[in-house]
Design a protein around this motif. Structure first.
Motif, PDB file in Angstrom:
ATOM      1  N   VAL A  88       0.836  -1.205   0.000  1.00 58.25           N
ATOM      2  CA  VAL A  88       0.000   0.000   0.000  1.00 58.25           C
ATOM      3  C   VAL A  88       0.867   1.251   0.000  1.00 58.25           C
ATOM      4  O   VAL A  88       0.571   2.235  -0.702  1.00 58.25           O
ATOM      5  CB  VAL A  88      -0.966  -0.020   1.206  1.00 58.25           C
ATOM      6  N   LYS A  92       0.121   2.916  -3.414  1.00 58.81           N
ATOM      7  CA  LYS A  92      -0.858   3.972  -3.118  1.00 58.81           C
ATOM      8  C   LYS A  92      -2.183   3.762  -3.870  1.00 58.81           C
ATOM      9  O   LYS A  92      -2.634   4.632  -4.625  1.00 58.81           O
ATOM     10  CB  LYS A  92      -0.288   5.353  -3.433  1.00 58.81           C
ATOM     11  N   PRO A  93      -2.835   2.605  -3.677  1.00 59.88           N
ATOM     12  CA  PRO A  93      -4.098   2.349  -4.380  1.00 59.88           C
ATOM     13  C   PRO A  93      -5.207   3.271  -3.868  1.00 59.88           C
ATOM     14  O   PRO A  93      -5.227   3.665  -2.698  1.00 59.88           O
ATOM     15  CB  PRO A  93      -4.402   0.888  -4.043  1.00 59.88           C
ATOM     16  N   GLU A  94      -6.135   3.601  -4.758  1.00 59.96           N
ATOM     17  CA  GLU A  94      -7.273   4.449  -4.402  1.00 59.96           C
ATOM     18  C   GLU A  94      -8.503   3.621  -4.045  1.00 59.96           C
ATOM     19  O   GLU A  94      -9.453   4.144  -3.436  1.00 59.96           O
ATOM     20  CB  GLU A  94      -7.590   5.391  -5.557  1.00 59.96           C
ATOM     21  N   ALA A  96      -9.604  -0.875  -3.371  1.00 61.06           N
ATOM     22  CA  ALA A  96      -9.167  -2.277  -3.391  1.00 61.06           C
ATOM     23  C   ALA A  96     -10.347  -3.171  -3.715  1.00 61.06           C
ATOM     24  O   ALA A  96     -11.450  -2.971  -3.197  1.00 61.06           O
ATOM     25  CB  ALA A  96      -8.561  -2.677  -2.049  1.00 61.06           C
ATOM     26  N   LEU A 114      -6.580  -2.098   5.016  1.00 56.25           N
ATOM     27  CA  LEU A 114      -6.878  -1.212   3.898  1.00 56.25           C
ATOM     28  C   LEU A 114      -7.699  -0.009   4.357  1.00 56.25           C
ATOM     29  O   LEU A 114      -7.417   1.137   3.981  1.00 56.25           O
ATOM     30  CB  LEU A 114      -7.615  -1.977   2.796  1.00 56.25           C
ATOM     31  N   VAL A 119      -8.114   3.246   2.206  1.00 52.86           N
ATOM     32  CA  VAL A 119      -8.432   2.634   0.909  1.00 52.86           C
ATOM     33  C   VAL A 119      -9.816   1.981   0.997  1.00 52.86           C
ATOM     34  O   VAL A 119     -10.000   1.024   1.759  1.00 52.86           O
ATOM     35  CB  VAL A 119      -7.379   1.571   0.527  1.00 52.86           C
TER      36      VAL A 119
END
Length: 299
Positions: A88, A92-94, A96, A114, A119
């Protein structure tokens, strides 16, 4: 948008994995970036994020085997949290998307970590695991709904998973993850029947419908010219393959062709009539070619 896609396995093991790869492909074609989280396995497809994958575990050892204790701990996120945090931080996911992440990746821990990282989480239900610790609503060759209303202790009583110890592990896992589901922003399922069934059995969260898809094929399929009856899917008892074999016995002049792998594969080789051919696991291109000779597909 950067989207994290998590699934236990990152190779074509079954239907959930095929959905995982197809969704990943569709998102990337639509202009999104994807990153991945799964367990390490030599059969995995390449991923630039595989250095974050936790070690694989075995879930089919005897209960006294050390690997079984590792598997039990993994259900609760042991050995996964640090790997996920590192992923993460780097990716840097917006948002999941969690496919089948129980047992091997510790779904409750994934959701908690998360959400703590800001997230949002989308859970896709590929089976009945949210209401059935054994995930199939199937026990001793019969449909079973005894865990309705969160009565997961019955999985331990009946020895779901092969033994009472294994059933106890599945029941504890289901009890642990049930309150964590409130941290999920959206639940999706590919079947109206699945949605109605989990609601009927006491799953307290709203589930939205999103059908599975398969890419349009350039392979010419002519059902009129095809001769065979085809099946493609996991070879496991709840799929009803015994019914398909009985149909084949009653229609000895018609070829039946079965594609896929699973726990019933070896038994099917010994019990199949002469007009049934087992093809093993096929990739997408091989399956498209195979389908050219089918008169119809059995689901």
């Amino acid at each position: 948008m950067r989207i994290l896609i998590a699934n236990n396995f990152f190779y074509l093991k079954g239907g959930a994995e095929r959905c995982t790869f197809l969704l990943d492909e569709l998102l990337r074609r639509s202009g999104h970036e994807t990153c991945h989280f799964a367990v390490r396995d030599p059969r995995n497809e390449p991923s630039p994020w595989s250095h974050h994958f936790p070690a694989s575990i075995s879930t089919d050892r005897p209960v006294w085997h050390p690997e079984s204790w590792k598997a039990a701990a993994r259900s609760f996120g042991v050995g996964v949290r640090r790997k996920l945090r590192a992923l993460v931080r780097e990716a840097k996911p917006e948002v999941a998307i969690l496919h089948n992440t129980y047992h091997h990746l510790g779904r409750p821990m994934l959701m908690r970590e998360l959400v703590r990282s800001g997230v949002p989480v989308v859970c896709i239900l590929h089976d009945y695991q949210v209401v059935c610790p054994a995930h199939s609503l199937f026990r001793d060759g019969e449909i079973c709904q005894e865990c309705s209303g969160g009565a997961f202790h019955r999985a331990a009583w009946h020895g779901c998973g092969g033994s009472r110890m294994r059933g106890m592990h599945l029941a504890l896992e289901a009890c642990f993850q049930r309150p964590r589901y409130r941290e999920c922003s959206l639940f999706l399922a590919p079947s109206h029947f699945l949605i109605e069934k989990v609601r009927e059995m006491g799953f307290p969260h709203e589930v939205s419908f999103l059908r599975n898809f398969y890419p349009a094929s350039e392979t010419k399929v002519d059902p009129v010219e095809g001769r065979a009856v085809g099946y493609a899917g996991r070879l496991s008892p709840e799929k009803g393959l015994d019914v398909l074999l009985e149909a084949a016995r009653r229609l000895p002049s018609i070829p039946f062709r079965i594609a896929g792998g699973g726990p019933m594969e070896e038994g099917l080789r010994h019990r199949r009539p002469e007009n049934v051919t087992l093809l093993g696991q096929l990739d997408r291109e091989e399956l498209e070619q195979e389908r050219r000779g089918w008169r119809l597909a059995v689901v």
